[in-house]
Design an enzyme around this catalytic site. Sequence first.
Site, PDB file in Angstrom:
ATOM      1  N   ARG A  50       0.830  -1.205   0.000  1.00  0.00           N
ATOM      2  CA  ARG A  50       0.000   0.000   0.000  1.00  0.00           C
ATOM      3  C   ARG A  50       0.867   1.258   0.000  1.00  0.00           C
ATOM      4  O   ARG A  50       0.578   2.204  -0.706  1.00  0.00           O
ATOM      5  CB  ARG A  50      -0.927  -0.031   1.219  1.00  0.00           C
ATOM      6  CG  ARG A  50      -1.924   1.069   1.265  1.00  0.00           C
ATOM      7  CD  ARG A  50      -2.885   1.039   0.096  1.00  0.00           C
ATOM      8  NE  ARG A  50      -3.666  -0.176   0.131  1.00  0.00           N
ATOM      9  CZ  ARG A  50      -4.890  -0.286  -0.344  1.00  0.00           C
ATOM     10  NH1 ARG A  50      -5.480   0.741  -0.879  1.00  0.00           N
ATOM     11  NH2 ARG A  50      -5.514  -1.421  -0.295  1.00  0.00           N
ATOM     12  N   ILE A  64      -0.510   7.217   8.547  1.00  0.00           N
ATOM     13  CA  ILE A  64      -1.532   6.168   8.646  1.00  0.00           C
ATOM     14  C   ILE A  64      -1.148   5.027   7.708  1.00  0.00           C
ATOM     15  O   ILE A  64      -1.671   4.898   6.603  1.00  0.00           O
ATOM     16  CB  ILE A  64      -2.949   6.696   8.308  1.00  0.00           C
ATOM     17  CG1 ILE A  64      -3.271   7.950   9.107  1.00  0.00           C
ATOM     18  CG2 ILE A  64      -3.991   5.600   8.600  1.00  0.00           C
ATOM     19  CD1 ILE A  64      -4.630   8.572   8.773  1.00  0.00           C
ATOM     20  N   PRO A  65      -0.200   4.181   8.151  1.00  0.00           N
ATOM     21  CA  PRO A  65       0.101   3.000   7.346  1.00  0.00           C
ATOM     22  C   PRO A  65      -1.125   2.083   7.332  1.00  0.00           C
ATOM     23  O   PRO A  65      -1.803   1.931   8.354  1.00  0.00           O
ATOM     24  CB  PRO A  65       1.287   2.359   8.069  1.00  0.00           C
ATOM     25  CG  PRO A  65       1.390   3.021   9.395  1.00  0.00           C
ATOM     26  CD  PRO A  65       0.600   4.272   9.354  1.00  0.00           C
ATOM     27  N   HIS A  66      -1.409   1.509   6.169  1.00  0.00           N
ATOM     28  CA  HIS A  66      -2.630   0.725   6.048  1.00  0.00           C
ATOM     29  C   HIS A  66      -2.503  -0.308   4.935  1.00  0.00           C
ATOM     30  O   HIS A  66      -1.635  -0.198   4.086  1.00  0.00           O
ATOM     31  CB  HIS A  66      -3.824   1.634   5.789  1.00  0.00           C
ATOM     32  CG  HIS A  66      -3.655   2.478   4.562  1.00  0.00           C
ATOM     33  ND1 HIS A  66      -2.916   3.650   4.573  1.00  0.00           N
ATOM     34  CD2 HIS A  66      -4.100   2.332   3.295  1.00  0.00           C
ATOM     35  CE1 HIS A  66      -2.934   4.194   3.361  1.00  0.00           C
ATOM     36  NE2 HIS A  66      -3.630   3.409   2.558  1.00  0.00           N
ATOM     37  N   GLY A  67      -3.380  -1.272   4.978  1.00  0.00           N
ATOM     38  CA  GLY A  67      -3.422  -2.286   3.934  1.00  0.00           C
ATOM     39  C   GLY A  67      -4.618  -3.180   4.100  1.00  0.00           C
ATOM     40  O   GLY A  67      -5.263  -3.206   5.153  1.00  0.00           O
TER      41      GLY A  67
END
Length: 165
Positions: A50, A64-67
Site C-alpha cells: 500500500r 496512517i500505514p494501512h493495507g
Amino acid sequence: MDIGDFVTPDRVIPLLLGTNKYDVLKELARLGAAATNLDPDKVLNALLERQDSTTIGLGRGIAIPHGTIEGIDAPVGFFARLQPPVDFGAVDGVAADLAVMILAPENDPRILLRALSCTARRLREGDIAARLRSASDAKVLYAMLVRKVSSDADVAEMDLRPAGT
C-alpha cells in the site's frame, strides 16, 4: 465508523522505537499479526504494498500505514507514538511522531476507506494531535484518541472498556 471500532486500549503503544519507516512498519506488522493470528510477513507485505502505491504520511507529524489483508473480517488498528519521528513521505515534509496502522478485510475496500476517513478526521480535529503528543500514558492516549477529553483527570472518571464488553 469510529476509530474506537478498530483501535482498542490494548492496541495503544505509548512509545514505539524505530529509526526509519521500514523498522516502524515491521514492528506494527508484528503487532498486527499477533492480534489477528496472521503471518507477520503477510501483514508487512500488505503494508509495504500500500505504501508503494500511495502516501501514508498524512502531514503535520501524522502517518496512517494501512493495507488490506485476507483472513480478517473487521478492521484492526494500532495507535503508536514514534520516537524518533520518522519520515513517511508527507507532502509537508514533517516526520511523523503519531501513527495509526489500519488493517482491513481484503474483500471490501469500502471498510478501509471508512477507517482511513474517520482516522484522518479524528487526528486532524482541533488540538487532538497536540494532546496525544503530551498524554501521560496508554490509558490517557486511548481516551483522548477515541473520546473528547482534555485532561488526565477527565480520563480517570471514564470507563475505557471497548464497546460491547
